[in-house]
Scaffold this motif. Structure first.
Motif, PDB file in Angstrom:
ATOM      1  N   ALA A   8      74.544  71.839  68.616  1.00  0.00           N
ATOM      2  CA  ALA A   8      75.116  72.999  69.275  1.00  0.00           C
ATOM      3  C   ALA A   8      75.441  72.671  70.722  1.00  0.00           C
ATOM      4  CB  ALA A   8      74.114  74.153  69.203  1.00  0.00           C
ATOM      5  N   ARG A   9      75.925  73.694  71.432  1.00  0.00           N
ATOM      6  CA  ARG A   9      76.193  73.512  72.852  1.00  0.00           C
ATOM      7  C   ARG A   9      74.876  73.277  73.566  1.00  0.00           C
ATOM      8  NH1 ARG A   9      78.100  79.431  75.026  1.00  0.00           N
ATOM      9  NH2 ARG A   9      78.842  79.736  72.939  1.00  0.00           N
ATOM     10  N   PRO A  10      74.923  72.703  74.759  1.00  0.00           N
ATOM     11  CA  PRO A  10      73.681  72.399  75.467  1.00  0.00           C
ATOM     12  C   PRO A  10      72.900  73.664  75.809  1.00  0.00           C
ATOM     13  CG  PRO A  10      75.616  71.562  76.655  1.00  0.00           C
ATOM     14  CD  PRO A  10      76.104  72.297  75.462  1.00  0.00           C
ATOM     15  N   ALA A  11      71.618  73.481  75.954  1.00  0.00           N
ATOM     16  CA  ALA A  11      70.757  74.595  76.329  1.00  0.00           C
ATOM     17  C   ALA A  11      71.137  75.102  77.719  1.00  0.00           C
ATOM     18  CB  ALA A  11      69.299  74.156  76.298  1.00  0.00           C
ATOM     19  N   VAL A  42      60.123  77.618  77.723  1.00  0.00           N
ATOM     20  CA  VAL A  42      61.018  77.951  78.842  1.00  0.00           C
ATOM     21  C   VAL A  42      62.475  77.763  78.414  1.00  0.00           C
ATOM     22  CG1 VAL A  42      61.753  77.299  81.177  1.00  0.00           C
ATOM     23  CG2 VAL A  42      59.310  77.489  80.632  1.00  0.00           C
ATOM     24  N   SER A  43      62.772  76.646  77.777  1.00  0.00           N
ATOM     25  CA  SER A  43      64.146  76.394  77.313  1.00  0.00           C
ATOM     26  C   SER A  43      64.595  77.443  76.307  1.00  0.00           C
ATOM     27  CB  SER A  43      64.248  75.006  76.683  1.00  0.00           C
ATOM     28  OG  SER A  43      64.003  74.009  77.635  1.00  0.00           O
ATOM     29  N   ALA A  46      65.259  80.790  77.967  1.00  0.00           N
ATOM     30  CA  ALA A  46      66.519  80.780  78.719  1.00  0.00           C
ATOM     31  C   ALA A  46      67.704  81.021  77.788  1.00  0.00           C
ATOM     32  CB  ALA A  46      66.674  79.456  79.464  1.00  0.00           C
ATOM     33  N   VAL A  47      67.689  80.385  76.632  1.00  0.00           N
ATOM     34  CA  VAL A  47      68.767  80.577  75.660  1.00  0.00           C
ATOM     35  C   VAL A  47      68.745  82.009  75.132  1.00  0.00           C
ATOM     36  CG1 VAL A  47      69.592  79.901  73.369  1.00  0.00           C
ATOM     37  CG2 VAL A  47      68.956  78.152  75.041  1.00  0.00           C
ATOM     38  N   PHE A  48      67.561  82.521  74.780  1.00  0.00           N
ATOM     39  CA  PHE A  48      67.436  83.905  74.322  1.00  0.00           C
ATOM     40  C   PHE A  48      68.030  84.865  75.350  1.00  0.00           C
ATOM     41  CE2 PHE A  48      64.888  87.792  74.805  1.00  0.00           C
ATOM     42  CZ  PHE A  48      65.176  88.434  73.607  1.00  0.00           C
ATOM     43  N   LEU A  49      67.703  84.670  76.618  1.00  0.00           N
ATOM     44  CA  LEU A  49      68.209  85.548  77.670  1.00  0.00           C
ATOM     45  C   LEU A  49      69.724  85.427  77.827  1.00  0.00           C
ATOM     46  CD1 LEU A  49      65.364  85.048  80.285  1.00  0.00           C
ATOM     47  CD2 LEU A  49      65.816  87.112  78.921  1.00  0.00           C
ATOM     48  N   LEU A  65      56.467  83.404  70.456  1.00  0.00           N
ATOM     49  CA  LEU A  65      56.418  82.384  71.504  1.00  0.00           C
ATOM     50  C   LEU A  65      57.496  82.597  72.566  1.00  0.00           C
ATOM     51  CD1 LEU A  65      55.514  79.154  69.495  1.00  0.00           C
ATOM     52  CD2 LEU A  65      54.078  80.392  71.151  1.00  0.00           C
ATOM     53  N   ILE A  66      58.677  83.025  72.163  1.00  0.00           N
ATOM     54  CA  ILE A  66      59.719  83.323  73.146  1.00  0.00           C
ATOM     55  C   ILE A  66      59.278  84.506  74.001  1.00  0.00           C
ATOM     56  CG2 ILE A  66      62.111  84.086  73.470  1.00  0.00           C
ATOM     57  CD1 ILE A  66      61.791  81.105  72.613  1.00  0.00           C
TER      58      ILE A  66
END
Length: 146
Positions: A8-11, A42-43, A46-49, A65-66
């Motif tokens: 996929a696209r980068p984090a 953390v990664s 960030a993607v979730f947000l 966990l997220i």
């Protein structure tokens, strides 16, 4: 431990200093979480947000966990507000007050992970596991604010 991700696209970028603060907060509040997992949380958060910000009318629910990562992030209010500004929208953390069946929460978490995948972001399977995906801190679950 294998970090399972889709191509996929980068984090989403999180500065090293902020990543260190958030990882330290996660580890201090959840001693069973080691440094490597905290960094992945953390990664993943960030993607979730980022996907939540890009989909303001879509309710998104984090995995357990997220949610740990999201709780750590909102405690750093300035960092959180600045990060949300880079996303174009403040993502409010909205705890669910009413009790819900666990199956409903698991379905929402699975749907959210599917939205993240369809947006082209990596999804860490361990972070999005739904076997016991009840919210870790908000009792009945959390979501963003559509």
């Amino acid at each position: 431990m294998t970090n399972l991700m889709v191509d996929a696209r980068p984090a989403v970028h999180v500065s090293a200093a902020l990543r260190a603060r958030l990882s330290a907060r996660i580890q201090s509040e959840r001693p069973e979480i080691g440094a490597e997992l905290a960094d992945r949380i953390v990664s993943g958060t960030a993607v979730f947000l980022a996907v939540s910000a890009a989909n303001p009318v879509q309710r998104m629910t984090p995995s357990a966990l997220i949610d740990v990562g999201w709780h750590a992030w909102v405690l750093h209010t300035r960092d959180y507000a600045e990060f949300c500004a880079t996303l174009g929208r403040f993502v409010h953390h909205v705890p669910t007050d009413e009790a819900r069946p666990a199956t409903e929460g698991r379905a929402e978490v699975t749907r959210t992970a599917d939205l993240i995948k369809s947006a082209g972001y990596p999804v860490d399977a361990e972070l999005w596991a739904v076997a016991g995906a009840d919210c870790s801190q908000c009792h009945a679950g959390c979501s963003d604010s559509p």
